[in-house]
Design an enzyme around this catalytic site. Structure first.
Site, mmCIF file in Angstrom:
data_model
loop_
_atom_site.group_PDB
_atom_site.id
_atom_site.type_symbol
_atom_site.label_atom_id
_atom_site.label_comp_id
_atom_site.label_asym_id
_atom_site.label_seq_id
_atom_site.Cartn_x
_atom_site.Cartn_y
_atom_site.Cartn_z
ATOM 1 N N ASP A 68 58.756 47.570 37.899
ATOM 2 C CA ASP A 68 57.394 47.547 38.401
ATOM 3 C C ASP A 68 57.323 48.452 39.624
ATOM 4 O O ASP A 68 58.246 48.444 40.447
ATOM 5 C CB ASP A 68 57.030 46.111 38.788
ATOM 6 C CG ASP A 68 55.586 45.796 38.492
ATOM 7 O OD1 ASP A 68 54.974 46.544 37.720
ATOM 8 O OD2 ASP A 68 55.079 44.805 39.035
ATOM 9 N N SER A 82 33.819 44.465 53.834
ATOM 10 C CA SER A 82 33.143 43.805 52.723
ATOM 11 C C SER A 82 33.037 44.778 51.560
ATOM 12 O O SER A 82 33.065 46.005 51.752
ATOM 13 C CB SER A 82 31.744 43.329 53.134
ATOM 14 O OG SER A 82 30.869 44.429 53.303
ATOM 15 N N MET A 91 33.702 49.215 54.620
ATOM 16 C CA MET A 91 34.093 49.682 55.950
ATOM 17 C C MET A 91 34.445 48.481 56.818
ATOM 18 O O MET A 91 34.055 47.345 56.534
ATOM 19 C CB MET A 91 32.955 50.454 56.625
ATOM 20 C CG MET A 91 32.607 51.798 56.021
ATOM 21 S SD MET A 91 31.426 52.689 57.073
ATOM 22 C CE MET A 91 30.075 51.521 57.165
ATOM 23 N N ASP A 125 53.755 38.948 33.623
ATOM 24 C CA ASP A 125 55.031 39.581 33.277
ATOM 25 C C ASP A 125 55.859 38.723 32.325
ATOM 26 O O ASP A 125 56.862 39.189 31.778
ATOM 27 C CB ASP A 125 55.864 39.834 34.546
ATOM 28 C CG ASP A 125 55.246 40.884 35.453
ATOM 29 O OD1 ASP A 125 54.655 41.835 34.911
ATOM 30 O OD2 ASP A 125 55.352 40.748 36.683
#
Length: 708
Positions: free
Chosen positions: A310, A389, A394, A547
């Site tokens: 991974d 948010s 920003m 996985d």
């Protein structure tokens, strides 16, 4: 192998003399039967007053020592596991659990306070918990059994399990939700759903596996035992056929001599060391804090040809990190660094902390564009924190006038965020996106990085100061490790959910052979099956529930202890340190196990050549003088030659036990070179060592009056 460990293992070695135990090792069982026969013959000769009794007793004693030494190697290996099991068992304590129950069920006296609407707590013994029960753990509590966190977040001390003193974070809703019974909650509060019944917890399974109680013979070990049994049968037939031939020639050896001949010719060395080699392989994994659920997985790791890793957390750190500040034209780089730091002071994400870390040595004495910093940059109560948010994309601060970082008369707005969001913010406040900033954004994106823009607004016109380059940084040394795997003949494939551009950039930097971008659980499974259809053995690491299918399908699946219960159940190895790169070490340990078994088998078989030259001439030289030419060691007498070979046969087992436990060092070379080295060191060495050893022992044996 210390003297203390050897002495501690002696009682177990003696207990293993039980024929029901010995029968599982055909070679050593044959030696046991031969020892019993020689014991009976020696007693008979002693009772009859035969002069040959002394020689027979000496041979019998060393045959029994051969059996004992063979058991000793396995006992020492198992003793190591039992010591580790004792330390693990110390972590398994009986604790009271706070089980969550519906509020309508009356809690017994002493029950804890309610959990909120519809639920209460009752105190029960941890051993009474069942799969599916829900318990509450707060700071200071021991986790009563294995489970998954379904509510909350807490710092957990897992040192009793992993040996790592640093606490770890366990939280609900992610791949780090699994908790292990016997660990201690250090802070906060979590709600855990029990996933293992009493007696079947992860710790219980670890103890059983470490002790070797559930160790099964691996396919290679079974195949080797079949070979050793076949060789033993062949030599038994040969020795039995030798008796009538010798009688016909008038040189019939005694039963003791025939048994000595048989024991010296069968592969007793490797027969005695096979169990120790397998147990020691498991032990080396445990020393690396990796638990293998079967010896088969360890051996298979040595034959791996494809390795799936991974990207996130394995090849890279897993969190995007700030690696560079790119200022706009006319902006002091120190000003950009200081402003970027300001915008991230309240950002507790890994990305935000990396920006502060990168900016600190680069900011110098300069602050934002409005002027120099004259005092400490603190998040004072009058500073307004602008949280990130999804709508604004920003974050930042609104600094009031008078703040050390805002020498102006109005509020200073500091922002960082996605390029499009910051550009829109600046344009709404009279600013614009400089051409060089736009080019920097495109360049960073093209290399697989993430660009963030930094802007300030002091009431006049907003300005974009520059760009922060965030990158998923490749861990140091990964390129060298992948080159080492390539030298082993192992192909590496990076699996990631990132887009192809980002995946390609990381793959190129890390040096993997191939990569799969935008991968789903189904994609991972298909890659494994495709490699297996091509005749390759596949290993994979993982920690999430998504996985689990791939971990179960892989020939070697290594789950992280910090991962979900589903991942740990699907895998055949669990890494207690949750270090995905350790799979590379697992492959090396598997190869070392196979090489050790092969090397000692070569040495054992080669030993028989020297023993042949020691015993056969001693048996028949008197009847057939021409065979005296084979006595190239110049041994003192037939009796001393036979006894010397038996003594050497016993002592060499003890001398090779440390090598069996430690393992033959693995070197990343081609199979042809490895075979050549094996034949040179252990093949030729196995022929030469007995000639030297038997000769020196013969010199000592010749000093015994009744034998020499």
């Amino acid at each position: 192998m210390t003297l203390a460990n050897t002495l501690a293992a002696l009682p177990l070695a003696v207990r293993k003399l039980n024929p029901r135990t010995m029968v599982h090792s055909p070679v050593m069982f044959t030696v046991l039967i031969g020892s019993l026969v020689c014991t009976l013959v020696s007693v008979q000769q002693l009772a009859a007053g035969s002069p040959a009794a002394v020689f027979s007793i000496w041979v019998t004693v060393w045959l029994w020592l051969t059996v004992l030494f063979g058991n000793l190697s396995e006992a020492i290996a198992e003793g190591r596991g039992k010591a580790q099991a004792d330390s693990l068992r110390a972590a398994r304590t009986s604790v009271m659990a706070r089980r969550r129950v519906p509020a309508r069920v009356s809690a017994p006296s002493g029950a804890a306070s309610g959990l909120g609407a519809g639920f209460a707590e009752e105190l029960v013994a941890g051993t009474d918990l069942a799969v599916g029960d829900i318990v509450v753990c707060e700071a200071g509590d021991l986790v009563p059994s294995d489970g998954d966190v379904i509510e909350g977040l807490a710092s957990v001390d897992e040192s009793a399990i992993t040996g790592e003193s640093a606490p770890v974070i366990r939280e609900s809703g992610g791949d780090r939700s699994s908790v292990t019974g016997g660990t201690r909650v250090l802070s906060d509060r979590i709600v855990v759903r029990i996933t293992a019944a009493s007696g079947k917890t992860f710790l219980d399974r670890m103890i059983a596996l470490v002790e070797g109680a559930t160790r099964q013979r691996t396919p290679n070990e079974i195949a080797l035992n079949v070979l050793l049994a076949s060789l033993t049968i062949v030599f038994v037939v040969c020795v039995m056929a030798l008796a009538p031939m010798a009688q016909f020639a008038g040189a019939l050896p005694t039963p003791v001599v025939l048994v000595a001949l048989l024991v010296c010719l069968i592969p007793t060395t490797i027969g005695a060391l096979v169990p120790a080699i397998g147990i020691a392989g498991m032990d080396r994994l445990i020393q690396h804090n990796v638990l293998a659920t079967s010896g088969r997985a360890v051996e298979t790791a040595g034959d791996i040809t494809t390795l799936l890793l991974d990207k996130t957390g394995t090849i890279t750190y897993g969190n995007r990190r700030a690696v560079e500040f790119v200022p706009a034209d006319g902006v002091d780089p120190r000003v950009l660094a200081a402003t970027a730091r300001l915008s991230s002071l309240a950002d507790e994400t890994p990305e935000g902390r990396s920006i502060v870390e990168l900016a600190l040595p680069r900011a110098g004495g300069s602050g934002p564009v409005t002027g120099p910093v004259t005092g400490p940059e603190e998040l004072t109560p009058d500073v307004e924190v602008i949280e990130f948010s999804a709508a604004t994309r920003m974050s930042g601060l609104n600094l009031p006038s008078g703040h050390p970082a805002n020498p102006g008369t109005g509020v200073l707005e500091v922002r960082k965020g996605a390029a499009s969001a910051v550009v829109s913010y600046a344009k709404e406040r009279g600013g614009f996106e400089p051409q060089e900033v736009e080019e920097a954004v495109l360049e960073i994106s093209g290399t697989g990085g993430t660009p963030l823009l930094v802007a300030v607004f002091d009431g006049g016109r907003a300005r974009i100061l520059g760009t922060i380059h965030l990158a998923d940084v490749v861990k140091p040394g990964m390129t060298a490790r992948f080159a080492e795997l390539r030298a082993m003949g192992i192909r590496t494939i990076m699996i990631t959910g990132d887009n192809k551009i980002t995946a390609g950039a990381i793959a190129g930097e890390a040096g993997v052979d191939d990569f799969l971008a935008e991968a789903t659980p189904e994609d991972k499974l298909e890659v494994i099956r495709r490699e297996q259809r091509a005749g390759r053995l596949v290993a994979m690491t993982g920690d999430g529930t998504n996985d689990a299918p791939a971990l179960a399908a892989a020939d070697v699946g290594v789950a992280m202890n910090s991962g979900t219960s589903a991942a740990k159940e699907a895998a055949n190895m669990v890494d207690l340190d949750s270090d995905p790169t350790k799979l590379i070490d697992v492959v090396g340990i598997g190869k070392q196990l196979l090489i050790t078994r092969g090397s000692l088998t070569t040495f054992s078989v080669a030993n028989d050549v020297a023993k042949y030259f020691a015993i056969v001439p001693a048996l028949f030289a008197a009847t057939f003088p021409g065979l005296g030419l084979l006595n190239i060691m110049g041994l003192h007498s037939p009796e001393s030659a036979i006894l010397s070979a038996v003594i050497f046969n016993a002592i060499i087992i003890v001398l090779l036990v440390p090598l069996a436990l430690r393992g033959v060092k693995y070197r990343a070379v081609s199979a042809a070179r490895a075979l050549s080295r094996n034949l040179l060191v252990y093949g030729l060495g196995g022929v030469i060592a007995p000639f030297i050893g038997i000769k020196f022992i013969d010199l000592a044996v010749a000093l015994i009056p009744t034998i020499g």
